[in-house]
Design a protein around this motif. Sequence first.
Motif, PDB file in Angstrom:
ATOM      1  N   ASP A 148      -1.435  -0.830  -2.784  1.00 16.46           N
ATOM      2  CA  ASP A 148      -1.587  -0.975  -4.079  1.00 16.46           C
ATOM      3  C   ASP A 148      -0.749  -0.204  -4.960  1.00 16.46           C
ATOM      4  N   ASP A 176       5.118 -15.444  -1.384  1.00 16.66           N
ATOM      5  CA  ASP A 176       3.819 -16.010  -1.524  1.00 16.66           C
ATOM      6  C   ASP A 176       3.147 -15.495  -0.293  1.00 16.66           C
ATOM      7  N   THR A 184       1.033   1.093 -11.431  1.00 13.94           N
ATOM      8  CA  THR A 184       2.235   0.373 -12.156  1.00 13.94           C
ATOM      9  C   THR A 184       2.407   1.133 -13.495  1.00 13.94           C
ATOM     10  N   ASP A 244       6.648  -6.632  -3.346  1.00 20.27           N
ATOM     11  CA  ASP A 244       6.555  -7.873  -3.847  1.00 20.27           C
ATOM     12  C   ASP A 244       7.414  -8.181  -5.316  1.00 20.27           C
ATOM     13  N   GLY A 245       7.444  -9.320  -5.754  1.00 16.99           N
ATOM     14  CA  GLY A 245       8.416  -9.483  -6.630  1.00 16.99           C
ATOM     15  C   GLY A 245       7.933  -8.896  -8.067  1.00 16.99           C
ATOM     16  N   GLU A 246       6.504  -8.792  -8.378  1.00 12.09           N
ATOM     17  CA  GLU A 246       6.043  -8.057  -9.327  1.00 12.09           C
ATOM     18  C   GLU A 246       6.105  -6.487  -9.326  1.00 12.09           C
ATOM     19  N   GLY A 247       6.410  -6.020  -7.937  1.00 10.11           N
ATOM     20  CA  GLY A 247       6.255  -4.611  -8.007  1.00 10.11           C
ATOM     21  C   GLY A 247       4.837  -3.946  -8.264  1.00 10.11           C
ATOM     22  N   THR A 248       3.905  -4.689  -7.756  1.00 12.94           N
ATOM     23  CA  THR A 248       2.433  -4.316  -7.540  1.00 12.94           C
ATOM     24  C   THR A 248       1.909  -3.854  -6.317  1.00 12.94           C
ATOM     25  N   ARG A 249       2.566  -4.485  -5.224  1.00  8.62           N
ATOM     26  CA  ARG A 249       2.161  -4.312  -3.910  1.00  8.62           C
ATOM     27  C   ARG A 249       3.355  -3.839  -3.018  1.00  8.62           C
ATOM     28  N   ALA A 261      12.327  -3.702  -6.108  1.00  7.04           N
ATOM     29  CA  ALA A 261      11.615  -4.947  -6.860  1.00  7.04           C
ATOM     30  C   ALA A 261      12.432  -5.457  -7.746  1.00  7.04           C
ATOM     31  N   GLN A 283      13.189 -17.691  -3.118  1.00  2.00           N
ATOM     32  CA  GLN A 283      13.261 -18.490  -4.184  1.00  2.00           C
ATOM     33  C   GLN A 283      14.465 -19.487  -4.133  1.00  2.00           C
ATOM     34  N   GLY A 321      12.764  -3.724 -11.195  1.00  2.42           N
ATOM     35  CA  GLY A 321      11.729  -2.716 -11.094  1.00  2.42           C
ATOM     36  C   GLY A 321      12.396  -1.370 -10.302  1.00  2.42           C
TER      37      GLY A 321
END
Length: 647
Positions: free
Chosen positions: A643, A407, A646, A625-630, A576, A446, A579
Motif C-alpha cells: 500500500d 483490474d 499517497t 496500479d492506475g490510481e497510484g495507490t498500490r 502511474a 484499457q 503520477g
Amino acid sequence: MEVMLQSGSTKAPKGTLLRTHEFTDPRGEHSCLVLELVGKSDDLATVEQECINVVRQGIVDADGAAEARLDGVLKELNGLLKAFIVAGAVEDAHMLVAILTADGQLHVSHAGRAEAYLIRRGTASQITEYTPGKPSPTFVHISSGTLEPRDAVVFCTQRLLRALTPAQLAQHIARDDRAVDGVVRALDGEGEHAAIAVLRTEGVQVTMPMRAARPTRRSREQGLRALLAPVLSAIENVVRSAAGALAHPRWFGTAREAAGTFVADLSHPQRRRRAHLFLLAGSLSALLLVWTTVHVFTLSQRSKTQAELEKLVGQISDQIQAADSRRLIGDVVAANEILSQAEEQAKTVMDSENGTFRTEALDLLDSIRAKYAEVNNIIRVTSPTVLVNVASRSADIVARGLVSVGDGEFTIFDRQDTYRVLQNSVDTPVRLSDEELIVDGAAFPQSRLASQVFLLTGNDVVEVIDGQRKQMKTEDPAGWMTGQDVEAYLKNIYVLSAEKKQIFKYERLTDRYTAPLPYNVSGDLTDALDMTIDVNIYVLKQGGSVVKLFRGEAQPFVISRAPEHVLDSVTKIAKAPGGNLYFLDPTHKRIIVVSENGDTGDAAYVRQYVLEGEQVGNLVDLSVDGEGTRLYVLDEKRLYVIDLVTR
C-alpha cells in the motif's frame, strides 16, 4: 520484565466508542484489549463489557499455554461480534487483543483495520498481518515473537502508516511519557480517529544477593595515583639531589671514588654481602622508576584519549540536531552530508581500543540511522504481503518479468512460460514457444484489443488474446527489430534497442503490425536498460540516469533532492498514469519514488520503500496500479503488494 502500558484516544465521533483495557495476573502476564466499536450508542457499552468479560475469563482466569488461551478468546469474540452485528447493535469493529508472558513472549491478534507495530532500536515495523481489501471485523491471525528490553509495541485501531511514516512513528514513541499524545495529535491532524496503546519493556528484573561494588576504571586509576604519590615524591627528591650534586665541581671525583669503593666491596669477604644487597636494591629501584614512568605516561594518554572521545560523542549529538534543523528548512542534501559525517565519527568511537563510550556510540548510530530514514523518508516494509506464490504452480520457476493487465489481473513470465494471476490465484502455466525464449512482455491497457504482446528471441512477436497465442507479422521484409524491452501504448508497441540506441515504433493493424518507425531523434540511449510510457517516454540507463522523450525529442529531466548514489543500482522503471515514477533497485531490495511536475517537467525525490524479510528474494520487476495507490513487486518466486503512501 518491567512492563508499562500507556493508552489514549482521539476524539470519538458520534456512534463510536474508543477504549483500552489492561489486565494483569499473578503469573506475571500482561494483557490488553484495544477496541473501536461503531454502532448504536446505547448498545456499545454493553458490547464493550461483554468483550471485557470474554478476555478476563479466557485469558486472566483460565489455565494453559498463553497462545492456546488467546486462540480460544478470539473464537469467542468472533462469535460475539457476529451476533451483535446481525442484531444491529454493532455496525463495524476494529480491535486488538494481546498477551505478554512473564518470559517476554508477545502474542497479538487484530480484527478490522487495527494494526500493531514494533519499535526496536529506533526502527518501526508492522507485526500484524496485512489484510487486502475491505477489513473484516474478524480475528484471523496470531502474530507471536519475543520482546527485548527497551522495545515498544504500538496498538492502534487505525492504520497509522497512513498518517505517519515509520520514522515519524518511531520518533513519537521515543518520547516516552508523551508518546501517545504525539500519535493522537498526528491522527487528529489527518482527521482520523482511533484508540491507541503503547506497551513498553524496560528490561529483566533479577534478584541477587548484595555484594561489594566493583570499582570502576576511573576509581581504580585515582587509587593508583594516590598509591604512587609518595613514590613519585621520593623520586622527585632524589632527582633534585642528583641534579644538585651534578652541578658541584667535585662531583666527578666523588663519583669515581664511590665507584672504586663499590667495586672493591664486591671482592671483599666481609663487605661483599652488603655490596650485593646495594646492587639488588639499585636494580629494583631502576625497574620501579621505569615502570612508574611508563604507567604514568599511559594513564596520561588514556585520559587524553577519553577526553577526545567524550568531546567526539558531544559533537555527534550536535550534528544530529543540526541535520534535523536542515531537514526542517528543506535542505535534504546538507542534512545527509552532516549525518554521513556523524556516522563516520560514531564508527571511530566504536573502533577505539579502550572501548570507552561504545554503548553511547551504539545508541548514537541508531539515532543517526533513524534520522537518516526520517530525512530521506525511508519506509521499511517488514515481511511484505505476498499476493501470490508462483512456486506453488512450478517449484523451479525463476520469474523474469511482470505484465499488468488491469483490474487485479497480471501475467508473470519466465524464459518460456506465462502464468496468469487473478486476485490471489495462479493459473496453470502456458508455454509460448518450445524453441525461443521470452525477452519481455506488455499489455494494451484499457484497449479494445485486450491482448498481451511478448517479444521473443529470434525476432518474433507473439500476442495472447483470450488465452490464445498468435504469432504476429510485421510489414517490414527484414522482420522484427531485436531489443530488450517492449511497451504498449494506445494501439502501438515500442521496442527499445540499446544496441542501435533507438526506440522502434510499430502500429497495430487488423492482423499485423506496420514496418517500424524510429522514434528517438535526439536522446542518447547508450546503455539503456528499460523504459515506461505515459505521454512521454522515460528511458532508464545504467547508473540511474533517465532520458525523457516527447515526440522523439529529448526533454530536460533532473531529479532534485535525491540522496547521493540512490539510483546507481536501479534496473527497472515504472510510472502511474499522471503520477509518480518508480525505480526498482534489486541490490538494496528497495523501490525509489520520484515525483514529476507535468507542467514544468521538474522531478524530485519523494521516498523509498525497503523490503525486509527472509522470504524476499532477488527482485526482478515492478508495476503500479492506475490510481497510484498500490505497488506490485516481483521476485523470482513471489508477487508482493504494498500500500503506497499517497500524501
